[in-house]
Write a protein that holds these residues in place. Structure first.
Motif, PDB file in Angstrom:
ATOM      1  N   ASN A 166      11.500  -0.732  -0.735  1.00 10.64           N
ATOM      2  CA  ASN A 166      10.749   0.029   0.263  1.00 10.64           C
ATOM      3  C   ASN A 166      10.236   1.376  -0.265  1.00 10.64           C
ATOM      4  O   ASN A 166       9.132   1.800   0.057  1.00 10.64           O
ATOM      5  CB  ASN A 166      11.704   0.242   1.447  1.00 10.64           C
ATOM      6  N   ASN A 198      -3.710  -1.189   2.847  1.00  8.12           N
ATOM      7  CA  ASN A 198      -2.921  -1.276   4.089  1.00  8.12           C
ATOM      8  C   ASN A 198      -3.414  -2.354   5.051  1.00  8.12           C
ATOM      9  O   ASN A 198      -3.059  -2.362   6.219  1.00  8.12           O
ATOM     10  CB  ASN A 198      -2.828   0.087   4.769  1.00  8.12           C
ATOM     11  N   PHE A 222       3.560  -7.854   9.282  1.00  8.87           N
ATOM     12  CA  PHE A 222       4.332  -6.617   9.143  1.00  8.87           C
ATOM     13  C   PHE A 222       4.630  -5.959  10.488  1.00  8.87           C
ATOM     14  O   PHE A 222       5.446  -5.044  10.556  1.00  8.87           O
ATOM     15  CB  PHE A 222       3.577  -5.624   8.247  1.00  8.87           C
ATOM     16  N   ASP A 223       3.955  -6.428  11.547  1.00  7.97           N
ATOM     17  CA  ASP A 223       4.038  -5.767  12.866  1.00  7.97           C
ATOM     18  C   ASP A 223       5.460  -5.644  13.396  1.00  7.97           C
ATOM     19  O   ASP A 223       5.797  -4.681  14.061  1.00  7.97           O
ATOM     20  CB  ASP A 223       3.248  -6.557  13.918  1.00  7.97           C
ATOM     21  N   LEU A 225       8.317  -5.565  11.770  1.00  8.20           N
ATOM     22  CA  LEU A 225       9.363  -5.026  10.890  1.00  8.20           C
ATOM     23  C   LEU A 225       9.993  -3.793  11.527  1.00  8.20           C
ATOM     24  O   LEU A 225       9.313  -3.052  12.237  1.00  8.20           O
ATOM     25  CB  LEU A 225       8.758  -4.610   9.541  1.00  8.20           C
ATOM     26  N   PRO A 231       5.030  -1.400   5.530  1.00  3.70           N
ATOM     27  CA  PRO A 231       4.325  -2.679   5.729  1.00  3.70           C
ATOM     28  C   PRO A 231       4.018  -3.361   4.407  1.00  3.70           C
ATOM     29  O   PRO A 231       2.894  -3.335   3.907  1.00  3.70           O
ATOM     30  CB  PRO A 231       3.039  -2.254   6.456  1.00  3.70           C
ATOM     31  N   MET A 232       5.005  -3.928   3.824  1.00  2.00           N
ATOM     32  CA  MET A 232       4.834  -4.666   2.564  1.00  2.00           C
ATOM     33  C   MET A 232       5.980  -5.668   2.410  1.00  2.00           C
ATOM     34  O   MET A 232       7.025  -5.530   3.035  1.00  2.00           O
ATOM     35  CB  MET A 232       4.813  -3.697   1.376  1.00  2.00           C
ATOM     36  N   ASP A 233       5.726  -6.673   1.561  1.00  2.00           N
ATOM     37  CA  ASP A 233       6.704  -7.733   1.369  1.00  2.00           C
ATOM     38  C   ASP A 233       7.695  -7.285   0.294  1.00  2.00           C
ATOM     39  O   ASP A 233       7.692  -7.795  -0.823  1.00  2.00           O
ATOM     40  CB  ASP A 233       5.955  -9.005   0.953  1.00  2.00           C
ATOM     41  N   VAL A 237      12.548  -6.973   2.591  1.00  2.00           N
ATOM     42  CA  VAL A 237      11.970  -7.902   3.579  1.00  2.00           C
ATOM     43  C   VAL A 237      12.169  -9.344   3.121  1.00  2.00           C
ATOM     44  O   VAL A 237      12.615 -10.201   3.884  1.00  2.00           O
ATOM     45  CB  VAL A 237      10.460  -7.608   3.800  1.00  2.00           C
ATOM     46  N   THR A 250       8.147 -13.226  10.158  1.00  2.00           N
ATOM     47  CA  THR A 250       7.564 -12.492   9.030  1.00  2.00           C
ATOM     48  C   THR A 250       6.335 -13.179   8.457  1.00  2.00           C
ATOM     49  O   THR A 250       5.610 -12.571   7.664  1.00  2.00           O
ATOM     50  CB  THR A 250       8.599 -12.335   7.905  1.00  2.00           C
ATOM     51  N   ARG A 287      -4.528  -9.239  -0.512  1.00  2.00           N
ATOM     52  CA  ARG A 287      -4.377  -8.263   0.577  1.00  2.00           C
ATOM     53  C   ARG A 287      -5.719  -7.571   0.829  1.00  2.00           C
ATOM     54  O   ARG A 287      -6.478  -7.302  -0.120  1.00  2.00           O
ATOM     55  CB  ARG A 287      -3.286  -7.242   0.242  1.00  2.00           C
TER      56      ARG A 287
END
Ligand SMILES: Nc1ncnc2c1ncn2[C@@H]1O[C@H](COP(=O)(O)OP(=O)(O)OP(=O)(O)O)[C@@H](O)[C@H]1O
Ligand SMILES: [Mg+2]
Length: 373
Positions: A166, A198, A222-223, A225, A231-233, A237, A250, A287
């Motif tokens: 993270n 993003n 990502f909403d 989490l 907001p990333m894998d 996560v 997810t 992305r």
């Protein structure tokens, strides 16, 4: 009717420890497969009618392959490679040496794609969009004035989100240099710094060569989490939040996309496959930036294919969404390699050809731009 039976070597790396941030061996093995996954794949290969020789991709692998050489029609390789930065190329290089046909890309492509910076250089040459980046070989180098925060720092040659925790998403120079120093030391390799996109994220699975089949894109959500996660894998996560017991959704498949956007993503992936000479199968992470323009993040040459649907393994999820059984998915991957090598394979287990397009009709037929193929 049975498929023509192949004598197949099934080559894999096995995980001895569950992924866990605190355990070095567990982090090192994060890319490897669980025994249950390996058994499941072997079972499916047998179910397809093939004779299967299991080979762990350890130091003994070359001799085992050499001894089997005259028996083998093909190698089904899911090995990530034992160690070091070109590891995914190790088994393909042994097979080139022994002249045994195998599923997947050649050593050059395998090694190249494991290095995210080299991959991005090839993509940039082909004008394929990928986030702006800079390599750091030591933490004293100056950040280019072109680079805009927020940035993400990652080890240049890892997979399965190894090292991408993270706190790799950084907002200022202090955080940036702290992370660069940490990653270079821990992974003994340069750090790749990229502009952080993003927008929405997708992962796209491809099977075949001519034609290439694009499976339904999987969206990474990502909403839902927890607020403390970016907001990333990230490693957190992928290995902690995203587990069979988790209540948090997810991923979703097929991704809810405008048809034109889907075509744009599809084209990006097909151009990527061609630019890097990817063979038979792969999964491409894409992305969007804040304007909705898709970029290639990286390519997984040997995508995870955990059979248990509860595990949310992305390539099998995409195949399932298209209507393929697990065995049909494996068969299609093998068939792609057999076609390249002129290895005959009976069409008995060939999935219905409509499956390649049924999901497209189901997903996009309400949209004006959609034209059935
Ligand atoms: N430039 C970027 N902008 C936004 N998010 C990013 C960027 N780079 C990486 N990420 C996030 O971090 C995740 C992991 O990055 P990446 O795919 O490069 O790692 P990996 O370990 O190779 O993943 P995999 O599990 O697919 O092998 C991505 O799925 C994405 O959510
Ligand atoms: Mg990835």
């Amino acid at each position: 009717m049975e498929t023509k039976k192949l004598n197949l070597a099934f080559v894999y790396n096995v995980r001895h420890k569950k992924p866990c941030l605190a355990d070095e061996q567990a982090v090192a093995e994060a890319e490897f497969d669980e025994p249950v996954t390996i058994n499941g794949i072997a079972h499916s290969l047998r179910k397809l009618g093939h004779e299967v020789y299991r080979i762990e991709a350890n130091e003994e692998a070359y001799l085992k392959l050499k001894n089997l050489k005259n028996k083998l029609d093909l190698v089904f390789n899911v090995a990530e490679g034992l160690q070091n930065h070109d590891r995914e190329a190790q088994i393909p290089a042994m097979l080139e040496n022994l002249n045994i046909p195998y599923v997947g890309s050649k050593p050059l492509t395998q090694a190249l794609c494991l290095n995210k910076a080299y991959t991005k250089k090839v993509l940039a040459y082909h004008q394929i969009t990928t986030p702006r980046f800079q390599m750091f070989y030591n933490p004293n180098e100056k950040l280019s004035r072109k680079m805009r925060f927020p940035l993400i720092v990652k080890p240049v040659s890892e997979g399965s989100s190894k090292g991408i925790t993270n706190d790799c998403l950084v907002n200022n120079q202090m955080e940036l240099y702290k992370k660069i120093g940490e990653l270079i030391e821990k992974f003994n390799q340069p750090a790749l710094v990229e502009e952080f996109l993003n927008g929405r994220e997708f992962t796209v699975s491809l099977i075949g060569n001519d034609p290439v089949e694009v499976l339904p894109p999987v969206e990474i959500l990502f909403d839902h989490l927890p607020n403390n996660l970016a907001p990333m894998d990230s490693y957190e996560v992928k290995w902690i939040i995203d587990n069979p017991e988790s209540q948090i959704q997810t991923i979703s498949c097929p991704a809810q996309l405008d048809y034109k956007k889907f075509l744009q993503i599809k084209k990006l992936c097909l151009r990527t496959k061609q630019a890097l000479d990817i063979l038979d199968w792969c999964r491409i992470d894409v992305r969007m930036d804040s304007e909705g323009c898709p970029h290639v993040l990286e390519i997984n040459q040997i995508p995870g294919i955990i059979p248990d649907p509860k595990e949310n393994s992305r390539f099998p999820l995409a195949a399932r969404t298209a209507g393929y059984t697990y065995e049909e998915m494996i068969h299609k991957i093998i068939k792609a390699a057999c076609d390249r090598h002129n290895i005959p394979l009976s069409p008995a287990l060939e999935p219905a050809p409509e499956k390649a397009t049924n999901w497209l009709v189901k997903t996009f037929s309400g949209q004006k731009a959609f034209k059935p193929i």
